[in-house]
Design an enzyme around this catalytic site. Structure first.
Site, short mmCIF file in Angstrom:
data_model
loop_
_atom_site.label_atom_id
_atom_site.label_comp_id
_atom_site.label_asym_id
_atom_site.label_seq_id
_atom_site.Cartn_x
_atom_site.Cartn_y
_atom_site.Cartn_z
CG ASP A 43 -1.83 1.08 1.26
OD1 ASP A 43 -2.94 0.87 0.86
OD2 ASP A 43 -1.41 2.20 1.73
CE LYS A 89 -3.63 4.95 0.82
NZ LYS A 89 -2.37 4.51 0.47
CE1 TYR A 129 0.49 7.98 2.50
CE2 TYR A 129 1.20 5.66 1.70
CZ TYR A 129 0.25 6.66 2.46
OH TYR A 129 -0.82 6.37 2.96
CB SER A 185 7.80 -2.51 10.80
OG SER A 185 9.20 -2.65 11.62
#
Length: 277
Positions: free
Chosen positions: A46, A76, A51, A232
């Site tokens: 994702d 997105k 980002y 992570s």
């Protein structure tokens, strides 16, 4: 290790219920983090235009040696691209940056109610969906009233609504609306940026089942039926977060965790957030 279950979306596309999120991972670290996730067994990544790491995700997917059709990739729409022509151009840039042929799921990242009419933005996503370049389309951070407005004019029902969900923000009303309209719920910030991990209730459940508190919270999401993608950069934690399918929480465990809800967000409120950057 047991396989990750698939969830079938409302258009027949299947998505792995557990994925790997790259939010807040710097671009220079995203490639290695994504490679670690794919090597661990994740097949769902994702990302988002916002980002700034789509290129690195695409490079990792291409370099993995795994068949493209076995990896589910979500991105997105950036908040500054809600005008239909801007949305089309932004999606073209996403495809170019990823370099993996198509996107499996493309979302409107925020409704931005004071910025523009997201129903027009959705029409542009419907065009993209019909072109086959996105296998499914959906929304993110939409409240029931946003979804009702969207559904008044939409030809395509969103496949998913990606929202902040964790034990301190269970989002039962949004999830119930999704279930009613066959819109799958995806949970971002699934451990509330770590805030829930020291909660005594969750610690007690973790002690009972012999798992970490993070594994318990992620398993809670899985058993609720939501799609979840923890993040992570630590390989050990990436593996721990993947090990969710060889244990189960009891109904009592589930209800105790759900009872922790206090409608507490770690991120913005979709009704007031209007950053168009």
């Amino acid at each position: 290790m047991p396989a990750v279950p698939d969830i079938t979306l409302n258009n027949g596309v299947t998505i792995p219920q557990l994925g790997f999120g790259v939010f807040q991972i710097p671009p220079e670290d995203t490639g290695q983090a994504t490679r670690n996730a794919l090597e661990t067994g994740y097949r769902h990544i994702d990302t988002a235009e916002m980002y700034g790491n789509e290129k690195q995700v695409g490079e990792a997917v291409r370099a993995s040696g795994i068949d493209r059709d076995e990896i589910f990739v979500t991105s997105k729409l950036n908040n500054g691209a809600h005008e239909p022509d801007d949305a089309r151009a932004a999606f073209d840039q996403t495809l170019a940056d990823l370099g993996i042929g198509h996107v499996d799921l493309f979302l409107i990242h925020w409704p931005l109610p004071a910025v523009g009419d997201f129903t027009r933005t959705w029409q542009a996503l419907e065009e993209i969906y019909r072109s086959g370049r996105a296998k499914a389309i959906g929304v993110s951070n939409f409240q029931p009233h946003h979804l009702r407005r969207l559904l008044e004019t939409a030809d395509v029902v969103p496949a998913v609504n990606q929202i902040e969900v964790h034990p301190y923000l269970t989002q039962d009303d949004v999830r119930a609306f999704g279930t009613e309209h066959e819109i799958a719920t995806e949970a971002w910030s699934p451990i509330a940026q770590g805030k829930v991990l020291d909660d005594p209730v969750i610690t007690a459940v973790a002690d009972r089942v012999g798992r970490t508190t993070a594994q318990v919270v992620l398993r809670w999401h899985i058993q609720r039926g939501d799609i979840v993608f923890p993040k992570s950069v630590t390989p050990k934690r990436v593996k721990e977060n993947f090990a969710l399918f060889d244990f189960e929480l009891s109904p009592q465990d589930m209800s105790e965790i759900s009872a922790l809800n206090r409608d507490e967000r770690t991120g913005p409120d979709p009704d007031t957030f209007n950053m168009a950057g």
